[in-house]
Every structure is written in C-alpha cells, then in structure tokens.
Design an enzyme around this catalytic site. Structure first.
Site, short mmCIF file in Angstrom:
data_model
loop_
_atom_site.label_atom_id
_atom_site.label_comp_id
_atom_site.label_asym_id
_atom_site.label_seq_id
_atom_site.Cartn_x
_atom_site.Cartn_y
_atom_site.Cartn_z
N LYS A 13 -0.49 -9.21 6.17
CA LYS A 13 -1.54 -8.25 6.70
C LYS A 13 -2.84 -8.97 6.26
O LYS A 13 -3.62 -8.99 7.06
CB LYS A 13 -1.37 -6.90 6.06
N ARG A 88 -1.22 4.35 4.81
CA ARG A 88 -0.03 4.14 4.49
C ARG A 88 0.87 5.49 4.10
O ARG A 88 2.16 5.47 3.60
CB ARG A 88 -0.12 3.47 3.11
N ARG A 127 4.49 -15.67 -3.58
CA ARG A 127 2.96 -15.59 -3.80
C ARG A 127 2.74 -15.03 -5.21
O ARG A 127 1.86 -15.65 -5.60
CB ARG A 127 2.47 -14.02 -2.89
N ARG A 133 -0.56 -11.73 -9.12
CA ARG A 133 -0.83 -10.17 -8.85
C ARG A 133 0.28 -9.35 -9.91
O ARG A 133 1.51 -9.82 -9.77
CB ARG A 133 -0.56 -9.95 -7.51
N ARG A 145 8.18 -0.85 -3.90
CA ARG A 145 7.04 -1.12 -2.69
C ARG A 145 7.75 -1.17 -1.48
O ARG A 145 7.28 -0.37 -0.45
CB ARG A 145 6.21 -2.25 -2.97
P1 ADP Z 1 1.20 -5.07 -0.28
O1 ADP Z 1 0.92 -4.83 1.14
O2 ADP Z 1 1.53 -6.54 -0.62
O3 ADP Z 1 1.81 -3.86 -1.13
P2 ADP Z 1 -1.64 -4.20 -0.98
O4 ADP Z 1 -2.52 -4.85 -1.55
O5 ADP Z 1 -1.87 -3.62 0.45
O6 ADP Z 1 -0.38 -5.14 -0.93
O7 ADP Z 1 -1.24 -2.87 -1.96
C1 ADP Z 1 -1.02 -2.94 -3.22
C2 ADP Z 1 -0.87 -1.47 -3.85
O8 ADP Z 1 -2.06 -0.66 -3.63
C3 ADP Z 1 0.17 -0.56 -3.12
O9 ADP Z 1 1.48 -0.74 -3.82
C4 ADP Z 1 -0.47 0.72 -3.70
O10 ADP Z 1 -0.05 0.93 -4.78
C5 ADP Z 1 -1.96 0.58 -3.33
N1 ADP Z 1 -2.22 0.81 -2.23
C6 ADP Z 1 -3.08 -0.08 -1.26
N2 ADP Z 1 -3.50 0.74 -0.24
C7 ADP Z 1 -3.08 1.91 -0.47
C8 ADP Z 1 -3.05 3.12 0.10
N3 ADP Z 1 -3.55 3.12 1.44
N4 ADP Z 1 -2.56 4.34 0.02
C9 ADP Z 1 -2.05 4.22 -1.38
N5 ADP Z 1 -1.80 3.36 -2.33
C10 ADP Z 1 -2.55 2.26 -1.67
#
Ligand code: ADP
Length: 189
Positions: A13, A88, A127, A133, A145
């Site tokens: 993404k 999400r 990654r 991270r 996740r």
């Molecule tokens: P990835 O898609 O690789 O899991 P992101 O950077 O999009 O990575 O998200 C990392 C973390 O940030 C998620 O596992 C969650 O804990 C939090 N997070 C990100 N976006 C949201 C969201 N829209 N709602 C709730 N938590 C979020």
C-alpha cells in the site's frame, strides 16, 4: 479522486500510494506513518498508540477517525486524496462516509491489493531488515496483524462492494506490474 487503498500488511500500500500520489498529484495519507511519527515524537497520541501497534492490534477507531478528520479538512485534500491504511474497520468506514457526506462528497473508489498470507510473512520479514519497524520484528505480531486484517478489515470488501466502489487487483509481481494494474482501474474514473 478520493481513493482508498486496501490490503493486508505488506501488500504494498505504501509503495503504491506514493506512485499514485505522484501521478494524480493528490496527497497520500497513511495512518500507520502518522502514528509512528507520534511515537517517535513521544506525544500523547504516540503513547496511546504504541501498545496496540506493538501487539498487532488496531488503535481505537475514535483515535484514528479523529486524525483523519483533521487531515481531510485541510486545503491540501480539497481536490482529492489517497488513504493508505484507513479505514481498517466498519466503524471507521462509516465515520469516513459521514465526514465526507457532511462536505457533500463521497469516496470515489476502493482498490484492494491482494496477496496471500504466506507472502505477507515473507515480505514483512524482508522489510524488517531494511526499515527496522517495531511491529515487523516479531513473528507473533505479524501473525496478529494478519488475523486483525481478516477479522476487522476484510469485512470492508462487502461494505464497498455494496456501493459498487470495490476493485481488486493482484498484488503479486513487480512494483511496476502492480502499479500498472492499479492505474488501469483508476484511469476509468
Ligand atoms: P501495515 O499495513 O504493514 O500493517 P501500517 O503502517 O498501515 O502497516 O499500520 C501499522 C499499525 O498501525 C497497525 O497494525 C495498527 O496498529 C496501526 N494502524 C494503522 N492504521 C490504522 C487504522 N486505520 N486503525 C487502527 N489502527 C491503525
């Protein structure tokens, strides 16, 4: 163009939203990046979010909805935006609809980048070595996740399908191949 980019962790993404942002000249908003920034700065938001993120759980809906609401009200988002990692969950999608409706607007489309679970694990482990991270470091967090994605995010497929806004593309292939698939969907709007 008000685009939502969906997909499991590691689906690409972030990489793809940067490309779309360039081509369509609209900002990309990544809730994950915003939350990681807050953790780095040690703000109250960061302190709250860290525990959830380290466990691979979603940060509470009202927190991320608040962040998005602020961003969408800025001048930069007037002509459109790409949301990477938001919504999400169903409550987040409903909140987004209501924020946009109040401004007389709506989501243009949702594009979901599809990759199998085995690939999620493989890509995130790769990654982790490059980006460091915290939530990429443990297999348990990555698994959580994946489960969170299936349980809370996947229901959005039906949500956006119902309004005819849902599009799915294959996330396997090179960055350029996936990019071309996304653009071929987007060029129709
Ligand atoms: P990835 O898609 O690789 O899991 P992101 O950077 O999009 O990575 O998200 C990392 C973390 O940030 C998620 O596992 C969650 O804990 C939090 N997070 C990100 N976006 C949201 C969201 N829209 N709602 C709730 N938590 C979020």
């Amino acid at each position: 163009m008000k685009l939502i980019l969906m997909g499991a962790p590691g689906a690409g993404k972030g990489t793809q939203s940067a490309k779309i942002s360039e081509k369509y000249n609209i900002p990309a908003i990544a809730t994950g990046d915003i939350l990681r920034g807050a953790i780095k700065e040690g703000t109250e938001l960061g302190k709250l979010a860290k525990g959830y993120m380290d466990e691979g759980k979603l940060v509470p809906d009202e927190v991320v909805v608040g962040i998005i609401k602020d961003y969408l009200s800025t001048e930069a988002c007037k002509n459109g935006f790409i949301l990477d990692g938001f919504p999400r969950s169903i409550p987040q999608a409903e909140a987004l609809d209501s924020i946009l409706a109040k401004a007389g607007s709506e989501v243009t489309a949702t594009v979901s980048i599809m990759i199998p679970d085995e690939m999620v694990m493989e890509r995130i482990k790769g990654r982790a070595l490059k980006e460091g991270r915290a939530d990429d470091a443990s297999e348990e967090t990555i698994n959580n996740r994946i489960v969170t994605y299936h349980n809370q995010t996947e229901p959005l497929i039906e949500y956006y399908n119902k309004s005819g806004k849902y599009h799915e593309i294959d996330g396997i292939g090179t960055i350029e191949e996936v990019q071309a698939r996304i653009f071929s969907v987007m060029d129709k709007f």
